[in-house]
Enzyme design. Structure first.
Site, mmCIF file in Angstrom:
data_model
loop_
_atom_site.group_PDB
_atom_site.id
_atom_site.type_symbol
_atom_site.label_atom_id
_atom_site.label_comp_id
_atom_site.label_asym_id
_atom_site.label_seq_id
_atom_site.Cartn_x
_atom_site.Cartn_y
_atom_site.Cartn_z
ATOM 1 N N GLY B 108 -20.999 -35.212 18.743
ATOM 2 C CA GLY B 108 -21.226 -34.186 19.761
ATOM 3 C C GLY B 108 -19.984 -33.439 20.153
ATOM 4 C CB CYS B 109 -17.053 -33.345 19.381
ATOM 5 S SG CYS B 109 -15.591 -32.924 18.587
ATOM 6 C CB VAL B 110 -15.250 -28.317 19.567
ATOM 7 C CG1 VAL B 110 -15.069 -26.884 19.103
ATOM 8 C CG2 VAL B 110 -15.735 -28.357 20.985
#
Lengths: 102, 110, 131
Positions: B108-110
């Site tokens: 869940g991350c950039v």
């Protein structure tokens, strides 16, 4: 005709072990696997269940499942034998039938 | 698409992340970066090595916010900010640097 | 438009979230799913509490080694939670004791509380997610 019973559910959460113990006849073997291994640990509130079974049955626990759950170094109930996967296979061939208590 | 490193073919997933973490070697990062048009500097390596150590200890790739904070703690405040990390890894510091480091994509991350 | 390195301020009130963990690891997918949701949701900067009770206490037992069962050992991830600002970990005393465990058997520092305190803590929450 001796039977091998396997139990793979936690004795704290399900009644699989209880059901197995009520149906396993004298001389049949019990193998604790997956979350069933917690039943093999001494010092828990459910340890009595297996303690009462080791007289009438050979009781085994799967080592890789103990280790995975961090229970490898915890004390087992006296009389329980740890087996690896090869030992699991040996048990399956040694006994006539296998019943899985899910 | 698999990548060729030192004569070996390494599997990757559809986004280019290494399929098997244990197959990583520094060349992997160099080759992946080259494909993105980036020449890796010491500053890049500092982050890549940090990520590998982080993964070794915690078994996850950190979210970018966590990475930024942890880099600041380890390598100094001037490096522990998003601007610095985005300049090094314009495709998203956690995502791009993790890929070069051979780690899975951060959760869940950039 | 903001530059990518400018932190987006996430709007909205901070709410009290509790993740209730009641299953042993590996036998089912619940423990890992819970952990992944916690990690993702940590980005939203809510007031997060993790509760471990019943077989959930087994999730954070020390010394897990999953090499032989061919499954990822995710217990080290609980130690990363602090870096995600997830610092409130509560373990129910009765659940530990009935399994012959103590706080020393756990991979992370936790607060051990009684069942009654756990019930009160649950009452204080605004959102409860059960695994």
């Amino acid at each position: 005709m001796a039977m091998l019973h396997t139990v793979n559910k936690s004795p704290f959460e399900r009644r699989s072990l209880d059901s197995c113990l009520r149906h396993a006849v004298k001389g049949s073997a019990i193998l604790l696997i997956e979350d069933g291994i917690y039943a093999a640990i001494d010092g828990t509130v459910v340890a009595e269940k297996i303690k009462s079974a080791v007289g009438d049955h050979k009781v085994y626990v799967l080592g890789p499942d103990l280790k995975a759950r961090g229970m490898g170094d915890h004390k087992l109930v006296d009389g329980i034998e740890t087996v690896d996967y090869a030992g699991f296979v040996d048990l399956v061939t040694e006994y006539d039938k296998v019943q899985s208590w899910l | 698409m698999p990548i060729e490193v030192n004569g070996k073919t390494l599997e990757t997933d559809e986004e280019g992340y290494l399929a098997n973490l244990n197959e990583w070697e520094p060349e992997v990062a160099t080759i992946m970066a080259k494909e993105d048009g980036t020449e890796l500097t010491d500053a890049h390596w500092e982050v890549i090595n940090f990520l590998r150590e982080y993964y070794d200890e915690y078994q996850i790739a950190p979210a970018v916010r966590v990475l930024t904070k942890a880099i600041g703690k380890k390598l100094g405040k001037d490096k522990g900010n998003s601007k610095y990390l985005y300049e090094l890894f314009p495709y998203g510091p956690a995502k791009q640097a993790c890929k070069y480091a051979g780690l899975p994509k951060p959760t869940g991350c950039v | 438009m903001s530059e990518p390195w400018e932190d987006d301020e996430l709007e909205g009130p901070v709410r009290k979230f509790m993740y209730v963990n009641r299953k042993a690891p590996y036998g089912t997918i619940y423990a890992l799913e819970s952990l992944e949701v916690v990690l993702i949701a940590a980005a939203f900067e809510q007031d997060v509490t993790l509760a471990f009770l019943d077989d959930g206490v087994y999730q954070i037992v020390k010394g897990q080694d999953t090499e032989e069962i061919g499954v990822k050992n995710f217990s080290p991830i609980y130690r990363a939670l602090e870096g995600y600002d997830v610092e409130k970990l509560f373990v129910e005393k009765e659940s530990l004791e009935s399994r012959g465990l103590t706080a020393d058997d756990l991979v992370v520092p936790v607060e051990v509380i009684s069942r009654e305190q756990m019930a009160d803590l649950m009452e204080e929450q605004e959102v409860i997610l059960s695994f």
